[in-house]
Write an enzyme that holds these catalytic residues in place. Structure first.
Site, PDB file in Angstrom:
ATOM      1  N   HIS A  82       9.314  -5.639 -10.334  1.00  0.00           N
ATOM      2  CA  HIS A  82      10.349  -4.616 -10.180  1.00  0.00           C
ATOM      3  C   HIS A  82      11.554  -5.208  -9.462  1.00  0.00           C
ATOM      4  O   HIS A  82      11.410  -5.856  -8.436  1.00  0.00           O
ATOM      5  CB  HIS A  82       9.816  -3.430  -9.373  1.00  0.00           C
ATOM      6  CG  HIS A  82      10.849  -2.366  -9.163  1.00  0.00           C
ATOM      7  ND1 HIS A  82      11.154  -1.436 -10.132  1.00  0.00           N
ATOM      8  CD2 HIS A  82      11.667  -2.115  -8.119  1.00  0.00           C
ATOM      9  CE1 HIS A  82      12.114  -0.653  -9.684  1.00  0.00           C
ATOM     10  NE2 HIS A  82      12.443  -1.039  -8.467  1.00  0.00           N
ATOM     11  N   ASP A 161       8.197  12.600  -6.862  1.00  0.00           N
ATOM     12  CA  ASP A 161       9.296  11.663  -6.588  1.00  0.00           C
ATOM     13  C   ASP A 161      10.569  12.092  -7.306  1.00  0.00           C
ATOM     14  O   ASP A 161      11.659  12.027  -6.748  1.00  0.00           O
ATOM     15  CB  ASP A 161       8.906  10.242  -7.001  1.00  0.00           C
ATOM     16  CG  ASP A 161      10.104   9.294  -6.904  1.00  0.00           C
ATOM     17  OD1 ASP A 161      10.585   9.087  -5.780  1.00  0.00           O
ATOM     18  OD2 ASP A 161      10.583   8.814  -7.950  1.00  0.00           O
ATOM     19  N   ARG A 168      17.227  14.309  -2.330  1.00  0.00           N
ATOM     20  CA  ARG A 168      17.784  13.293  -1.424  1.00  0.00           C
ATOM     21  C   ARG A 168      19.218  12.958  -1.804  1.00  0.00           C
ATOM     22  O   ARG A 168      20.068  12.720  -0.942  1.00  0.00           O
ATOM     23  CB  ARG A 168      16.915  12.034  -1.446  1.00  0.00           C
ATOM     24  CG  ARG A 168      15.581  12.212  -0.725  1.00  0.00           C
ATOM     25  CD  ARG A 168      14.612  11.082  -1.079  1.00  0.00           C
ATOM     26  NE  ARG A 168      15.173   9.782  -0.793  1.00  0.00           N
ATOM     27  CZ  ARG A 168      14.827   8.658  -1.439  1.00  0.00           C
ATOM     28  NH1 ARG A 168      13.937   8.683  -2.415  1.00  0.00           N
ATOM     29  NH2 ARG A 168      15.389   7.523  -1.113  1.00  0.00           N
ATOM     30  N   SER A 183       9.121   5.797  -2.870  1.00  0.00           N
ATOM     31  CA  SER A 183       9.608   6.208  -4.182  1.00  0.00           C
ATOM     32  C   SER A 183       9.366   5.103  -5.212  1.00  0.00           C
ATOM     33  O   SER A 183       8.789   5.337  -6.289  1.00  0.00           O
ATOM     34  CB  SER A 183      11.102   6.527  -4.069  1.00  0.00           C
ATOM     35  OG  SER A 183      11.708   6.652  -5.326  1.00  0.00           O
ATOM     36  N   LYS A 187       5.999   4.832  -8.262  1.00  0.00           N
ATOM     37  CA  LYS A 187       6.208   4.715  -9.712  1.00  0.00           C
ATOM     38  C   LYS A 187       5.465   3.508 -10.290  1.00  0.00           C
ATOM     39  O   LYS A 187       4.897   3.586 -11.374  1.00  0.00           O
ATOM     40  CB  LYS A 187       7.709   4.629 -10.013  1.00  0.00           C
ATOM     41  CG  LYS A 187       8.374   6.009  -9.881  1.00  0.00           C
ATOM     42  CD  LYS A 187       9.866   5.955 -10.157  1.00  0.00           C
ATOM     43  CE  LYS A 187      10.607   5.455  -8.951  1.00  0.00           C
ATOM     44  NZ  LYS A 187      11.850   6.140  -8.643  1.00  0.00           N
TER      45      LYS A 187
HETATM   46  N1  URA Z   1      15.186   3.590  -6.465  1.00  0.00           N
HETATM   47  C1  URA Z   1      14.140   4.447  -6.493  1.00  0.00           C
HETATM   48  O1  URA Z   1      13.374   4.455  -7.439  1.00  0.00           O
HETATM   49  N2  URA Z   1      13.941   5.265  -5.443  1.00  0.00           N
HETATM   50  C2  URA Z   1      14.745   5.266  -4.377  1.00  0.00           C
HETATM   51  O2  URA Z   1      14.507   6.030  -3.462  1.00  0.00           O
HETATM   52  C3  URA Z   1      15.842   4.393  -4.363  1.00  0.00           C
HETATM   53  C4  URA Z   1      16.027   3.558  -5.417  1.00  0.00           C
END
Ligand code: URA
Ligand code: CA
Length: 433
Positions: A82, A161, A168, A183, A187
């Site tokens: 990632h 999320d 947010r 977050s 994922k």
């Molecule tokens: N990318 C994400 O997936 N989550 C975040 O909180 C910030 C950047």
């Protein structure tokens, strides 16, 4: 349990238990915790922080808020990579086939998304016929057969999320290490990764402009991974200028082909070898990073990495002959040079501004409804540290409109020359494990 008491507890800087964090995320997911309470909670976390155990619990609560992908029918250790943002980041296109050529299974779920260029799927769709509409069975079979497959988003992964990120965004609570790290990691884990390699970018084109912030984020994500049984390593890499030379969809596919042959831009190749070596070691296909790197370089030179890319494109309906003849990729109507107005050395290439220039040409989506022009984009002819003469090309612009004066102006403002010699920036600052 009452949400108001848990908000108060975090507001006062106390530590929440696993049960309390599960209560918050379950309630937020099913709607019994309203947005206004969740917003207050996010702000309390933003201001007071969380312990490593708390944000690991938060991660797993978000993983369990929705579907998870079961990759257990794929042989081997599934390692996912990632990158946190970046401009013209072609590494995913290169790394998939490259590590798959050493039998590391790459089962990638990818997106389109907004940004300077399309996401990985958009880029791959520059190859005629390529598609990501695989059934789960086809996806798993393809990874077992040729070690690499890319599928679009399936299922409802980490709905907590998605909802929390949207809140947010409008409550000034995005930039919090516990919230960002949970977050991202939720994922990756929901998508089935056994092990994770993170490329945390720092510099002008990155989410984390400052190296200390990038390091803190990387450490938090590595702790989460290791706390929840997913071996995780992170590198901190430079995004003070775009990576590689290509920014644009078809242009990046061409750049990936070059890189898989060992003929790509040196910074992109080096980052792919560093990240790829970590992936190969985590997948237990080599014992040391040096051994992994030597094997990856060998498969670039002997054509095996490119062969896997071709098989992968064909397996998903794509025209595999682009690998031998990249002129089969979508071509822009106009190819024009943006030239230097004076002699000097390139001292800065403002990555996000240059990315925005590519987006204005049509390479990326400004809104969800925008249609991407796969052929257009930019090829940098100079990088930071290079000497340049007046009249020499800084960037080649690939466009489908003849008038590129606005993009030219943006590029000249954001590729900054100095009279003094400039050092090439460091590519990788740190490794966190
Ligand atoms: N990318 C994400 O997936 N989550 C975040 O909180 C910030 C950047
Ligand atoms: Ca690139």
């Amino acid at each position: 349990m009452r949400m108001v008491d848990l908000i108060e507890k975090k507001r006062d800087g106390k530590t929440l238990t696993t049960e309390e964090i599960n209560f918050i995320i379950n309630g937020f997911t099913d709607g019994s915790v309203p947005d206004y309470q969740m917003s207050a909670f996010a702000m309390a976390v933003f201001l007071k922080g969380m312990t490593e155990v708390e944000y690991s619990d938060l991660t797993m609560a978000m993983v369990h808020s929705g579907d998870t992908i079961d990759l257990s029918n794929i042989e081997g250790i599934k390692v996912d990579k990632h990158s946190t943002g970046g401009v013209g980041d072609t590494t995913t296109l290169v790394l998939g086939p490259l590590v798959a050529s050493l039998d590391v299974p790459v089962a990638k779920m990818s997106g389109r998304g907004l940004g300077h260029t399309g996401g990985t799927i958009d880029k791959l769709e520059a190859v005629e016929g390529f598609h990501v509409e695989l059934t789960e069975e086809e996806f798993i079979k393809q990874v077992n057969d040729i070690k690499v497959a890319v599928i679009g988003q399936t299922g409802d992964l980490t709905p907590a999320d998605k909802k929390l990120y949207a809140l947010r965004d409008v409550t000034a609570t995005v930039n919090s290490i516990p919230l960002i790290s949970s977050s991202i990691m939720s994922k990756k884990i929901a998508a089935g990764a056994d092990a994770i390699v993170l490329d945390v970018k720092t510099g002008a084109g990155a989410f984390m402009k400052d190296i200390e912030d990038a390091r803190d984020l990387a450490k938090a994500m590595v702790k989460i991974g290791n706390n929840v049984g997913r071996q995780t390593v992170a590198i901190i890499s430079d995004m003070s200028q775009p990576l590689g030379l290509a920014i644009g969809n078809a242009l990046e596919v061409k750049e990936a082909i070059d890189t898989l042959k060992g003929e790509g831009p040196k910074d992109l190749e080096e980052l792919c070898l560093i990240l790829g070596s970590q992936m190969v070691v985590l997948a237990k296909k080599a014992e040391t990073l040096d051994e992994a790197r030597a094997k990856l370089v060998e498969n670039m030179k002997n054509g095996k990495a490119l062969e896997v890319f071709k098989k992968f494109l064909v397996a998903q309906g794509g025209d595999g002959s682009v690998v031998d003849d990249p002129s089969r990729l979508p071509q822009a109507k106009y190819i024009q040079e943006v030239v230097a107005k004076e002699d000097g050395y390139v001292s800065r290439i403002v990555a996000d501004a240059v990315g925005t220039a590519a987006m204005k040409l049509g390479a990326g989506r400004a809104t969800k409804e925008s249609v991407i022009d796969l052929a257009v984009g930019l090829m940098l002819n100079k990088k930071v540290g290079d000497a340049v003469k007046k009249g020499e090309s800084l960037v080649t612009v690939y466009s489908n409109t003849e008038d590129i004066s606005e993009v030219e102006k943006d590029l000249l403002e954001n590729i900054i020359l100095s009279k003094e010699k400039v050092e090439e920036p460091t590519l990788v600052y740190d490794l966190i494990m």
